[in-house]
Each structure stands twice: as C-alpha cells, then as structure tokens.
Design a protein around this motif. Structure first.
Motif: not given
Length: 390
Positions: A159, A165, A169, A174, A293, A324
């Motif tokens: 990614h 970011d 998302i 999400r 994340e 992602r």
C-alpha cells in the motif's frame, strides 16, 4: 570484467568484508532488511549440525560485486534423498534479494564455482523478488541446468501511503474498522507505537512471543518463535536490527499486558509487516485491522512511503492489506537442477509430476463431484421417508 571469486566459511569470519557487504546491500534497490548482515548472522547461528554454510564473494578490481551465503543440506523428495543448496535465511526470511551486481556473462563462472564448492542435486532460491537486475543472470543459470523451474511463491500486497489515508477507508472495511475500534475502546485497551533499541527489545520480544504461543501459531508450532532455534534466531536478529533502528511494533495492550501486535521491519521508507498474533480470548475485538491502520497513520506522521505485507499465502490469503493494496510484489521460487545423477533424477521426477498432475487433479475433482451427488430415490429408499443412514 575480471571477476575474482573467494569462499568464506562464515559471515562471522574475521576477514569477512562486512563494511563492503553493507555498501553493496545499500546500492541494490531490491535488497531488503532480510539481507541485513545482522539478520543473516542470526540465521547462521540457528543452522543445524547437518547444514553447511559457505559464503561466495566476488570482486571486480577490488570492488565487492557479489555475496551469496549458501547453505547445503540433505532433504527428502518422496522416496529420494538429495543434497539441496539454498540461500541463507530460508524459511524465515520473507524476501531475499540476491546481492549481485554482475553482468550476465559472469553467470557461468559463478554457477561453476557453486557446483564445485557445494556439489548438489538442486539449487533452490525462495522468496526472490521478480526484478530485472538478476533476471539475466538466473536465465543463464537455467540454460546450464538439466531442469529449471520458476514458480510464483506469492503475490505480496503493498500500500502506497498517501495524504488521502487520513480519511476513512470506504466500503465494508470501514464498518469493520469502526466496530473494532468501538470494541477496543469499550474494553479499555490502548494502541501503542514502539521503536525499540537493542536495550529495550528483549522484554518486548518476550511479550509478543507469549502472545504468539497462546495463538493458533503456537498451538500448531508454526510461529516465528516456535522451537529453540527459531526463537534464538528471532531474538538475535531483531536485537541486531533494533540496534540499527530498523524495528517497529504496534501493540494493543490491556492493563499493561500485550494482547495483540504487529511486528515490522522498517527501511528505506517501507515497513515490512512481518508477523502478527493475538490472544484468542480477545479475538472478537478485530484488532488486526486496527493495528494495520496504525501502520498507515504512523507512516503519515513520519513520512513513510509504503506498507508491505512482506509475505502472504499464494492462495486464499487473508491479509487485510488486500483491502487497500495499491500494488503487489511478486516472489519467485527458482529451482536449478544439476547434471549430477541425483539432479537428473529429481528433474525427471519433476517433469513427470508436471505432466501427470493435471490428470490427477481432474480425476480427484471428478471423484469429489461423484461423491457429492445425492443418491436417487430408487437407489436410496430411505430418502423417501427422510431417514438418515448414519
């Protein structure tokens, strides 16, 4: 080019050119932290009695342009037993670049030296990135082998960290991420970023290895800390990398105790997401997605460029970075079978397997489909009344 080759019995040899090695590693764009001398020294220390290490070094007018630490051992292939040569670091190094800055015309000389010093049936290189830098070299090795096989090890999601970011998302991930955050907040757990050094990493390794031991990886004894030799390797390697500032951890802690983690190695703007585990009792928290994340947010704060999954399963990978990913890195397995009788036998066995494997797979699929078909009422009277035959 005048290539001078020399063998060393160990990376720890007093006259091994460690400084030149690091200079070569830094020059090659595809080299990874798993090529770091500290990582490989730890791998060497974890070798078993039946494994022989030899380090091939090449110089051109005094400049180091080749370093291949190679391990020979005996492996079984069904009824056959043969000598196999691998790059030092297998199987715990997620990506191995060949430290080679040579023209393709030097390939034959290097391969002859390997076959003379380490006679073998099979030279197999795993987790090698598919890059053009060594493609011509390996292609020439292939032409000088009795059999050659190139297989895709895995396609690693990566990614690219971008300012967008900072936003949530989209889509189903999400909502999964929101639910995980709510559960974590409700139980009072906290996420912590850690950049350990050589003095602070041991208690952190103790904490995360205890988590892995409680997880399915510990139960199945497939974790990076499973067994004495793997544990020794990981402690020595990560201590060496931490001394260079290359280790990153994101931890989920509850009442001061680690219950989930992601362990990464950082270099050249890229964090390699090397290992993760969680305590099964807290599986419902969904911590993995939250900690992934956190890698991205840490990267935004500190100017990282990439989050790299490091290695994934070739089929049915469940790595959350797939949600992602903005690119992928392919790892190849390169297998070069020698012209020795054992190499010819293994190569022949491989070609026969490749020929008959599709037929065997079709036969298995046909058998499975037949077994899955429900019995007709005429063949199974109990089906008319709903009775089970169990």
């Amino acid at each position: 080019m005048s290539l001078e080759l020399q063998w060393y019995p160990s990376l720890a040899a007093a006259d091994f050119p460690a400084a030149d090695y690091e200079q070569l590693r830094q020059q090659l764009a595809d080299s990874a932290p798993f090529n770091h001398l500290g990582w490989l020294l730890a791998a060497e220390a974890a070798l078993t009695a039946g494994q022989q290490l030899q380090v091939l070094v090449g110089r051109d007018q005094g400049r180091l342009c080749l370093c291949l630490p190679l391990v020979r051992g005996t492996e079984r292939f069904g009824p056959l037993t043969a000598q196999v040569v691998r790059h030092l670091g297998y199987p715990l190094s997620d990506r191995i670049a060949l430290l080679c800055d040579l023209p393709a015309k030097a390939a034959a000389q290097v391969l002859r030296a390997i076959r003379k010093q380490l006679p073998h049936a099979l030279l197999q290189l795993d987790e090698v990135p598919d890059d053009a830098a060594t493609h011509s070299l390996l292609s020439r090795w292939a032409r000088r082998s009795s059999t050659h096989e190139q297989r895709l090890n895995c396609r690693v999601p990566v990614h690219r960290i971008v300012p967008e970011d900072r936003q949530e998302i989209s889509g189903d991930p999400r909502y999964k991420l929101r639910r995980a955050r709510k559960r974590i907040a409700a139980c009072g757990a906290q996420v912590r970023r850690v950049t350990p050094n050589a003095n602070t990493i041991t208690p952190l390794l103790d904490a995360i290895s205890a988590v892995e031991e409680l997880s399915w990886k510990g139960d199945d004894e497939v974790g990076i800390f499973s067994g004495r030799l793997r544990r020794q390797w990981m402690y020595q390697a990560f201590t060496a990398l931490a001394a260079q500032g290359l280790v990153r951890m994101v931890l989920l802690e509850l009442d001061g105790r680690c219950i989930s983690y992601r362990l990464g190695v950082f270099e050249r703007g890229r964090v390699y997401d090397y290992n993760l585990a969680f305590v099964p009792a807290y599986a419902e928290l969904g911590s993995g997605r939250v900690l992934l994340e956190e890698w991205i947010h840490w990267g935004l704060d500190d100017g990282w460029e990439w989050v790299d999954a490091s290695r994934v399963s070739l089929h049915n990978s469940s790595h959350q970075l797939h949600e992602r990913m903005s690119g992928a890195v392919e790892h190849q397995r390169q297998s070069f079978y020698s012209w020795r009788p054992s190499g010819l036998a293994l190569g022949l066995a491989l070609r026969l397997w490749q020929r008959f494997k599709p037929q065997l797979q079709r036969l298995r699929q046909k058998t499975s489909a037949t077994a899955a078909e429900p019995d007709s009422p005429q063949e199974n009277p109990d089906a008319l009344t709903g009775h089970s035959q169990r």
